[in-house]
Design a protein around this motif. Structure first.
Motif, short mmCIF file in Angstrom:
data_model
loop_
_atom_site.label_atom_id
_atom_site.label_comp_id
_atom_site.label_asym_id
_atom_site.label_seq_id
_atom_site.Cartn_x
_atom_site.Cartn_y
_atom_site.Cartn_z
N PRO A 155 -45.89 31.66 -69.29
CA PRO A 155 -46.38 31.07 -69.41
C PRO A 155 -47.06 31.98 -70.42
CG PRO A 155 -46.52 32.08 -67.08
CD PRO A 155 -44.78 32.35 -67.68
N ILE A 170 -40.81 24.02 -60.17
CA ILE A 170 -42.04 24.63 -60.61
C ILE A 170 -42.97 23.72 -59.29
CG2 ILE A 170 -40.98 25.81 -62.28
CD1 ILE A 170 -42.79 23.57 -63.74
N PHE A 175 -48.71 28.79 -62.67
CA PHE A 175 -48.04 29.74 -63.77
C PHE A 175 -49.10 31.30 -64.47
CE2 PHE A 175 -44.57 27.35 -63.18
CZ PHE A 175 -43.11 27.68 -62.71
N ARG A 180 -47.33 34.69 -62.03
CA ARG A 180 -46.54 33.86 -61.57
C ARG A 180 -45.36 33.90 -62.50
NH1 ARG A 180 -42.93 31.70 -57.62
NH2 ARG A 180 -44.39 31.71 -55.88
N ILE A 181 -44.24 34.06 -63.08
CA ILE A 181 -43.20 33.57 -64.39
C ILE A 181 -42.82 32.68 -64.03
CG2 ILE A 181 -44.42 34.67 -66.44
CD1 ILE A 181 -41.90 37.08 -65.87
N GLY A 182 -41.48 31.96 -64.95
CA GLY A 182 -40.39 30.87 -65.07
C GLY A 182 -39.17 31.47 -65.24
#
Length: 226
Positions: A155, A170, A175, A180-182
């Motif tokens: 993000p 998700i 995000f 929080r990142i992915g």
């Protein structure tokens, strides 16, 4: 904003960063029109190619002149409030843009290019590195990925989304760059993503360049320019 190159066909953008000859050929096979971003023009000439336009603040002008690029192909945008990549994005129009020579060499330049993708969400641009591709997720994205493909979501602002086909869905997650990142998610097969805002970078292995280019070029919905 003045559009310097307006194309109904995909365009390859070449920057002044690290550039492999085969990467440029690969981009041109999928996006045959060639536009250089400032010092990227010298890269093109070193490989025996002539860009139809060179866009930037022209701090590499002497190298471009020495490389034999005609003056009428050099488009100087003097302001210093934006990067050369940003200048190029806002000055070209095409169904999809493939960018080579925008990664490696300097990390600050690479990060600025990711910033440019988010600042111009109406541009469908894929940046190619030595290992990956990165692009801004459109409102809806469908990709026929192979099971086991790494899918990283990073993000660049507050954004939510829903997914189908990811090992770790998700749905319901928020995000942010400082939250929080992915990174390092994984495709179970074909993947479908929906995003709430033009703030999510998608990072995939570079083998998927052509597949993503076709998917983005076929997109009917897109984000509006900020």
């Amino acid at each position: 904003m003045t559009v310097i190159v307006d194309s109904s066909e995909p365009i390859t953008l070449v920057g002044a960063g690290e550039l492999a000859k085969n990467d440029l050929k690969r981009c041109l096979d999928a996006a045959g029109r060639l536009v250089a971003v400032d010092g990227g023009g010298a890269h093109c000439r070193a490989l025996g190619l002539m860009p139809e336009a060179v866009i930037g603040d022209m701090d590499s002008l002497s190298a471009l002149v020495a490389a034999g690029i005609p003056e009428d192909r050099i488009h100087r945008i003097a302001e210093q409030e934006s990067t050369d990549f940003d200048k190029a994005l806002r000055s070209v129009a095409a169904p999809v843009l493939l960018g080579a020579g925008f990664t490696g060499a300097r990390l600050d330049h690479q990060l600025a290019c990711y910033n440019g993708l988010v600042r111009h969400p109406d541009k469908r641009c894929i940046l190619l590195s030595d290992t990956d591709i990165a692009f801004l997720a459109p409102p809806v994205l469908e990709l026929p990925l192979e099971a086991g493909t790494r899918v990283s979501l990073f993000p660049m602002g507050l954004v939510e989304g829903v997914s189908e086909g990811l090992r770790w869905p998700i749905n319901g997650l928020v995000f942010t760059p400082d939250g929080r990142i992915g990174t390092s998610n994984e495709a179970m097969g074909a993947v479908r993503l929906e995003m709430t805002a033009p703030k999510m970078l998608v990072i995939l292995p570079r083998k998927w360049l052509e597949c993503v280019a076709r998917a983005l070029a076929a997109q009917r919905g897109s984000w509006h320019a900020l």
